[in-house]
Design a protein around this motif. Structure first.
Motif, short mmCIF file in Angstrom:
data_model
loop_
_atom_site.label_atom_id
_atom_site.label_comp_id
_atom_site.label_asym_id
_atom_site.label_seq_id
_atom_site.Cartn_x
_atom_site.Cartn_y
_atom_site.Cartn_z
N UNK A 59 0.55 -1.65 0.19
CA UNK A 59 0.04 -0.40 -0.24
C UNK A 59 0.64 1.28 -0.25
N UNK A 60 0.74 2.30 -0.48
CA UNK A 60 1.15 3.12 -0.65
C UNK A 60 -0.15 4.57 -0.19
N UNK A 61 0.37 5.75 -0.04
CA UNK A 61 -0.69 6.69 0.36
C UNK A 61 0.38 7.94 -0.15
N UNK A 62 -0.33 9.34 -1.36
CA UNK A 62 0.47 10.55 -1.65
C UNK A 62 0.27 11.56 -0.24
N UNK A 63 1.08 12.43 0.28
CA UNK A 63 0.93 13.56 1.43
C UNK A 63 0.96 14.56 0.21
N UNK A 64 1.41 15.81 0.78
CA UNK A 64 2.05 16.94 0.59
C UNK A 64 2.89 17.08 0.69
N UNK A 65 3.76 16.40 1.66
CA UNK A 65 5.15 16.75 2.34
C UNK A 65 5.79 16.01 3.18
N UNK A 66 7.44 15.66 2.86
CA UNK A 66 7.71 14.72 3.42
C UNK A 66 7.49 14.84 5.03
N UNK A 67 7.60 16.16 5.50
CA UNK A 67 7.40 16.08 6.54
C UNK A 67 5.44 15.28 7.32
N UNK A 68 4.65 15.58 6.56
CA UNK A 68 3.87 14.62 6.51
C UNK A 68 3.94 13.45 6.88
N UNK A 69 3.88 13.06 5.78
CA UNK A 69 4.95 11.71 5.42
C UNK A 69 5.54 10.92 6.97
N UNK A 70 6.20 11.64 7.07
CA UNK A 70 6.78 11.16 8.50
C UNK A 70 6.00 10.65 9.64
N UNK A 71 5.82 12.29 10.24
CA UNK A 71 4.49 12.31 11.30
C UNK A 71 3.32 10.91 11.32
N UNK A 72 2.99 10.98 9.97
CA UNK A 72 1.78 10.54 9.75
C UNK A 72 2.39 8.82 10.37
N UNK A 73 3.69 8.62 9.72
CA UNK A 73 4.08 7.08 9.67
C UNK A 73 3.98 6.78 10.96
#
Ligand code: PLP
Ligand code: THR
Length: 374
Positions: A59-73
């Motif tokens: 699974x993958x998810x498109x997010x608007x920034x690397x910060x958001x990607x890291x923090x929600x993971x």
């Protein structure tokens, strides 16, 4: 290097400055317009599936920034405080994501200094893992690694050892892979091999790859669904995401194969700077050069000013090269360094060489800890 008309051609502050190419903009014109909050956008769904498959994840998810990607993971891996996240003391998730680990995740952090001063080893990690249920502690629930970090590549053997250690203790593994593309391009190790060692990975397409916006997080469906929930909570649900996903898809196809050349240009520049007497804080392995300005006696403010005079943007000790960096700008950078060295020598001769940190210089501030510690 292919000469670009991009405003990024003369900008050395970061690889985040890369601008969309005509082919990316063209792709946006033919993107689908589904509502991504309802998972109805084909272009976005296809990009997510493409990157997940590249990483060997379902699974993958498109997010608007690397910060958001890291923090929600990271938040998706955490369930019941008290808990802590172990990472390198220089990790972006710890130093440059606005304290998200404290607010979104209510997590303690165990920042670890690598003994070798370059990358964390399994021994470094094992010494600082918080295990057990002593009510005085916040047990380690996630180990968050970063590859590349400051442009240096973490050896896959060490990643494997740390992953084995984590799994022995039921600890989750996250990778801040903002520049994993660079590590893969330089080592020839595929994203899916890296993916074997992590429960989640966050890969930025908006840095060295040149997409205008976007990061993809990958992992198992349940953790990505939970991360999606936190994305929505943070207002990160995107409607017609296809426009952005289309550009990101082109960026992967067009720029990923060019990263190796970017690294060669970086290393050539590094060797020319070494010939001028410069040294570096950490090894030059991909697209970043960290000048040891302290050792050279160069005042960062002088280097920044000399760059400005030549029409290039230098933000401090870190020199970032990307596929849109122009050849002419690299020549100007060398001139700016040469002039700064001359000024340093003059100041040293008349006893006035105090190296001051420039006000508001982000990149210098971002990595001045490395300056001090290395
Ligand atoms: C290593 C690393 N991780 C994460 C990020 C965060 O990405 P963004 O700036 O898109 O939030 C950055 C900065 O761009 C970074 O350098
Ligand atoms: C400043 C920092 O957040 C950004 N990731 C960079 O490398 O430029």
């Amino acid at each position: 290097m292919t000469e670009y008309k991009s405003i990024a051609a003369t900008d050395f502050k970061s690889d985040t400055v890369t601008t969309p190419t005509p082919s990316m903009l063209q792709a946006m014109l033919t993107a689908t317009h589904g509502d991504d909050v309802y998972k109805e956008d084909k272009t976005t769904n296809d990009l997510q599936a493409r990157v997940a498959e590249m990483c060997g994840k379902p699974a993958g998810l498109f997010v608007v920034s690397g910060t958001m990607g890291n923090q929600i993971c990271l938040r998706a891996h955490l369930h019941q405080p008290p808990y802590s996240i172990l990472c390198d003391y220089r990790a972006h998730v710890y130093t440059h994501e606005a304290g998200g680990l404290a607010t979104l995740s209510q997590a303690m952090v165990t920042p670890v200094h690598p003994r070798n001063k370059i990358y964390l080893t399994a021994e470094d990690v094992e010494d600082y893992l918080i295990l057990g249920d002593d009510i005085h502690t916040a047990p380690t629930r996630v180990i968050s690694l970063e590859n590349t970090l400051g442009g240096t590549i973490m050896p896959i053997e060490e990643i494997a050892k740390i992953s084995t250690l984590a799994r022995q203790h039921g600890i989750k593994m996250h990778l801040d892979g903002a520049r994993l593309w660079n590590a893969a391009a330089e080592t020839g190790i595929s994203l899916s091999v890296y993916g074997k060692y992590f429960d989640t990975m966050s890969l930025c397409i908006s840095k060295g790859l040149g997409a205008p916006v976007g990061t993809i997080i990958v992992g198992e469906p349940d953790v990505i669904q939970t991360a999606n929930w936190f994305r929505k909570q943070a207002g990160g649900g995107i409607r017609q995401a296809g426009l952005l996903a289309a550009a990101a898809d082109v960026a992967i196809t067009e720029t990923f194969p060019k990263l190796k050349l970017t690294h060669e240009v970086t290393k050539k520049l590094a060797s020319e700077l070494e010939e001028m007497g410069l040294t570096f804080q950490i090894p030059v392995q991909t697209n970043f050069i960290f000048l040891d300005l302290m050792k050279a006696g160069i005042d960062p403010a002088v280097l920044i000013e000399e760059g400005n005079k030549l029409g290039i943007t230098i933000a401090g000790a870190r020199i970032a090269i990307h596929y849109q960096t122009s050849t002419a700008a690299i020549e100007k950078l060398k001139l700016a360094v040469k002039k700064s060295l001359e000024i340093a020598k003059q100041r040293h001769a008349n006893g006035t060489n105090g190296v001051k940190k420039p006000e508001g210089s982000l990149a210098y501030a971002v990595y001045d800890k490395i300056v001090v510690d290395h």
